[in-house]
Design an enzyme around this catalytic site. Structure first.
Site, PDB file in Angstrom:
ATOM      1  N   GLU A 129      -9.082   7.406   3.440  1.00 22.14           N
ATOM      2  CA  GLU A 129      -9.028   7.763   4.871  1.00 22.14           C
ATOM      3  C   GLU A 129      -9.562   9.178   5.069  1.00 22.14           C
ATOM      4  O   GLU A 129      -9.157  10.108   4.351  1.00 22.14           O
ATOM      5  CB  GLU A 129      -7.574   7.658   5.368  1.00 22.14           C
ATOM      6  CG  GLU A 129      -7.428   8.046   6.850  1.00 22.14           C
ATOM      7  CD  GLU A 129      -6.121   7.602   7.487  1.00 22.14           C
ATOM      8  OE1 GLU A 129      -5.306   6.935   6.805  1.00 22.14           O
ATOM      9  OE2 GLU A 129      -5.926   7.919   8.672  1.00 22.14           O
ATOM     10  N   LYS A 147       0.870  -1.196   0.000  1.00 23.79           N
ATOM     11  CA  LYS A 147       0.000   0.000   0.000  1.00 23.79           C
ATOM     12  C   LYS A 147       0.898   1.235   0.000  1.00 23.79           C
ATOM     13  O   LYS A 147       1.882   1.280   0.751  1.00 23.79           O
ATOM     14  CB  LYS A 147      -0.902   0.008   1.236  1.00 23.79           C
ATOM     15  CG  LYS A 147      -1.712   1.290   1.385  1.00 23.79           C
ATOM     16  CD  LYS A 147      -2.837   1.150   2.374  1.00 23.79           C
ATOM     17  CE  LYS A 147      -2.441   1.327   3.818  1.00 23.79           C
ATOM     18  NZ  LYS A 147      -1.887   2.656   4.163  1.00 23.79           N
TER      19      LYS A 147
HETATM   20  O1  KIV Z   1      -0.951   2.567   8.671  1.00 25.49           O
HETATM   21  C1  KIV Z   1      -2.113   2.189   8.814  1.00 25.49           C
HETATM   22  O2  KIV Z   1      -2.476   1.478   9.747  1.00 25.49           O
HETATM   23  C2  KIV Z   1      -3.081   2.620   7.834  1.00 25.49           C
HETATM   24  C3  KIV Z   1      -4.511   2.536   8.241  1.00 25.49           C
HETATM   25  C4  KIV Z   1      -4.864   3.771   8.969  1.00 25.49           C
HETATM   26  C5  KIV Z   1      -5.385   2.281   7.105  1.00 25.49           C
HETATM   27  O3  KIV Z   1      -2.735   3.066   6.772  1.00 25.49           O
END
Ligand code: KIV
Length: 275
Positions: free
Chosen positions: A192, A123
């Site tokens: 988010e 991600k």
């Molecule tokens: O780092 C994380 O835990 C995230 C979540 C807030 C989705 O990106």
């Protein structure tokens, strides 16, 4: 402790195909973060669909004020631990701050998260500017989740953690970015701190599943930081967090209650969302 991870959860591992089918079938996807093998096994056993090794570990594990100090080595280490605890859930690992400034560096670091850590997807906190990076990763076989809306790695640039996309221009930009990143090869989008209607619009316009955190109920799934929903994180929690330990019971029961609430759409409720 002389224990061996044992699971009753023998159903088939979740893949990107499973997640795409859940979106098509309108079954809400339940996701949580985890940072170690024991919690990973606990949430997997409870039936969570996706586990994220988030750079939120900078806050909740390392005690930093932001996610900025988190390194690729940190994420590789915690991803390895979590991978050992999972049998079924789909494992995503976060690309930390400044680990994806160019396509080549992004690929080298994503490679570490997948090959050393065992992640099935990475991600990154993106915008349209990251389209070339997403394309390069996708072309090289790296599944990508594009994180839009509030991007905590940009906190010092933004000047705080606030809802994104409230103005018409910013809302249009976010929708355009989501479509651009999907076209570039993103397989999942995470939103988010985004107003409910904008998140709903993005989820309707893109084909890939859209997971929300503080993005209202009209997306394809939800994610929370595990320590927030178990009420372990010290201090004031964001408005979108619900404490699933509040009704009593065990950690496993709290995680099961979260999954149930996501599936039956009782979480997030209006009080966890932004208009
Ligand atoms: O780092 C994380 O835990 C995230 C979540 C807030 C989705 O990106």
């Amino acid at each position: 402790m002389y224990t061996q991870a044992k699971s009753n959860n023998e159903s088939k591992p979740i893949t990107l195909t499973t997640l795409a089918r859940m979106k098509a079938d309108k079954v809400k996807i339940a996701c949580l973060t985890a940072y170690d093998a024991s919690f990973a096994a606990l949430v997997d056993e409870a039936g969570i669909d996706v586990v994220l090794v988030g750079d939120s570990l900078g806050n909740v594990i390392q005690g930093h004020a932001t996610t900025v100090p988190v390194t690729v080595d940190d994420i590789v280490y915690h991803t390895k631990l979590v991978a050992r605890g999972l049998k079924r859930a789909f494992l995503i690992a976060d690309m930390p701050f400044l680990s994806y400034p160019t396509p080549a560096l992004a690929l080298a670091n994503a490679g570490r998260l997948m090959q050393e850590g065992g992640a099935k997807m990475v991600k990154l906190e993106g915008s349209g500017h990251q389209a070339d990076i997403v394309r390069y990763l996708a072309e090289n076989g790296v599944p990508v989740c594009a994180h839009l809306g509030l991007r905590p790695q940009f906190v010092h640039k933004l000047g705080g953690y606030m809802v994104q996309g409230r103005q018409a221009k910013a809302a249009k930009q976010m929708l355009d970015d989501a479509q651009l990143l999907e076209k570039a090869g993103a397989d999942l989008i995470l939103l988010e701190l985004v107003p409910t209607d904008l998140a709903a619009k993005i989820a309707a316009k893109v084909e890939v599943p859209v997971i929300g955190i503080g993005a209202g109920p009209k997306v394809d799934g939800q994610i929370l930081v595990l320590y927030d929903m178990l009420d372990i994180t010290p201090g004031r929690k964001p408005k979108f967090v619900r404490n699933f330990m509040a009704d009593g019971g065990t950690l496993s029961e709290a995680v099961a209650a979260y999954i149930k609430a996501v599936r039956n759409r009782s979480y997030p409720a209006a009080e966890h969302s932004f208009d």
